[in-house]
Design an enzyme around this catalytic site. Structure first.
Site, PDB file in Angstrom:
ATOM      1  N   GLY A  45       0.845  -1.189   0.000  1.00 37.36           N
ATOM      2  CA  GLY A  45       0.000   0.000   0.000  1.00 37.36           C
ATOM      3  C   GLY A  45       0.877   1.234   0.000  1.00 37.36           C
ATOM      4  N   GLN A  50       3.016   9.919   1.610  1.00 35.72           N
ATOM      5  CA  GLN A  50       4.322   9.253   1.603  1.00 35.72           C
ATOM      6  C   GLN A  50       5.167   9.629   0.399  1.00 35.72           C
ATOM      7  OE1 GLN A  50       2.440   5.169   2.329  1.00 35.72           O
ATOM      8  NE2 GLN A  50       4.387   5.019   3.427  1.00 35.72           N
ATOM      9  N   CYS A  98       5.936  -0.298   7.308  1.00 28.91           N
ATOM     10  CA  CYS A  98       5.565   0.880   6.525  1.00 28.91           C
ATOM     11  C   CYS A  98       6.776   1.330   5.724  1.00 28.91           C
ATOM     12  CB  CYS A  98       5.110   1.987   7.465  1.00 28.91           C
ATOM     13  SG  CYS A  98       4.615   3.494   6.623  1.00 28.91           S
ATOM     14  N   LEU A  99       6.563   1.674   4.460  1.00 28.51           N
ATOM     15  CA  LEU A  99       7.670   2.111   3.601  1.00 28.51           C
ATOM     16  C   LEU A  99       8.338   3.369   4.151  1.00 28.51           C
ATOM     17  CD1 LEU A  99       6.124   1.588   0.039  1.00 28.51           C
ATOM     18  CD2 LEU A  99       7.763   0.121   1.226  1.00 28.51           C
ATOM     19  N   HIS A 140      -4.387   1.081   7.721  1.00 30.35           N
ATOM     20  CA  HIS A 140      -3.016   1.593   7.790  1.00 30.35           C
ATOM     21  C   HIS A 140      -2.834   2.774   6.822  1.00 30.35           C
ATOM     22  CE1 HIS A 140       1.513   1.051   8.041  1.00 30.35           C
ATOM     23  NE2 HIS A 140       1.367   1.802   6.957  1.00 30.35           N
ATOM     24  N   GLU A 141      -3.283   2.592   5.575  1.00 31.02           N
ATOM     25  CA  GLU A 141      -3.126   3.656   4.567  1.00 31.02           C
ATOM     26  C   GLU A 141      -3.979   4.866   4.918  1.00 31.02           C
ATOM     27  OE1 GLU A 141      -0.665   3.391   2.699  1.00 31.02           O
ATOM     28  OE2 GLU A 141      -0.389   1.272   3.129  1.00 31.02           O
ATOM     29  N   HIS A 144      -2.467   7.301   7.215  1.00 29.57           N
ATOM     30  CA  HIS A 144      -1.520   8.244   6.600  1.00 29.57           C
ATOM     31  C   HIS A 144      -2.219   9.551   6.205  1.00 29.57           C
ATOM     32  CE1 HIS A 144       2.248   6.083   6.453  1.00 29.57           C
ATOM     33  NE2 HIS A 144       1.696   5.020   5.894  1.00 29.57           N
TER      34      HIS A 144
HETATM   35 NI    NI Z   1       2.579   3.113   5.798  1.00 25.90          NI
END
Ligand code: NI
Length: 192
Positions: A45, A50, A98-99, A140-141, A144
């Site tokens: 995701g 991000q 998470c990236l 989760h997304e 953000h």
């Molecule tokens: Ni994330």
């Protein structure tokens, strides 16, 4: 185009993202690039904050999860102006990463079910109920977009224990195989 991923500590990860409308420039291109950037960094995701864009847009492709869990997850979707209208079900613990927070994986407790309203890339409105892995990734997304990171959900003790690692990420002292924007590193360069 592959976007660099904004790392922990960057102010844009802490903003409330804004809705967009149909006039948003080159949206299709942006969505393609987000998928490209996500696949390149092996994520499931990716949310617009991000990639340094404070807008309510995220993309998900959970197919890679199939290797890690027994049942295949066929879940690929673009979410525009998403709104979670209901969270329900049991509390469910699942290990997240998470990236923007590379090298950290922690158990996070979230409700197992959600109801979400959103527009897809063709501006079709959807209201759906999700559970299991899809509900997990969406939450989760979605976080953000609200300026929340998965580490915010951890206990005070866990957070304290991770503080050093998180500071290292903000300063770029972390090994990643994709391009990132490190907030503290940038400041240092400017001073030269
Ligand atoms: Ni994330």
């Amino acid at each position: 185009m592959i976007f660099p991923i904004v790392a922990f500590g960057h102010p844009n990860l802490r903003k409330t993202a804004q809705n967009i409308d149909k006039e948003y420039p080159d949206l299709d291109k942006l969505i393609d690039s987000m998928y490209e950037s996500m696949y390149q960094s092996s994520g499931v995701g990716l949310a617009a904050p991000q990639i340094n864009k404070s807008i309510r847009l995220f993309v998900i492709d959970a197919t890679p999860f199939s290797d890690e869990i027994p049942e295949p997850v066929d879940f690929k979707q673009v979410f525009i102006n998403a709104k979670i209208v209901e969270r329900s079900g049991d509390d469910w613990t699942f290990t997240e990463g998470c990236l923007s927070v590379p090298g950290i994986n922690e158990d996070v407790v979230r409700p197992s079910k959600i109801k979400i309203q959103y527009y897809d890339q063709h501006w079709e409105f959807h209201e759906e109920e999700l559970d299991g892995i899809p509900a997990r990734i969406v939450q989760h997304e979605y976080d953000h977009l609200e300026g929340i990171l998965f580490v915010d959900h951890l206990s005070a003790l866990r957070k304290t224990l991770l503080k050093g690692k998180l500071m290292d990420i903000a300063h770029g002292k972390v090994k990643v195989d994709y391009r990132m924007i490190f907030p503290q590193l940038k400041k240092k360069k400017k001073r030269k």
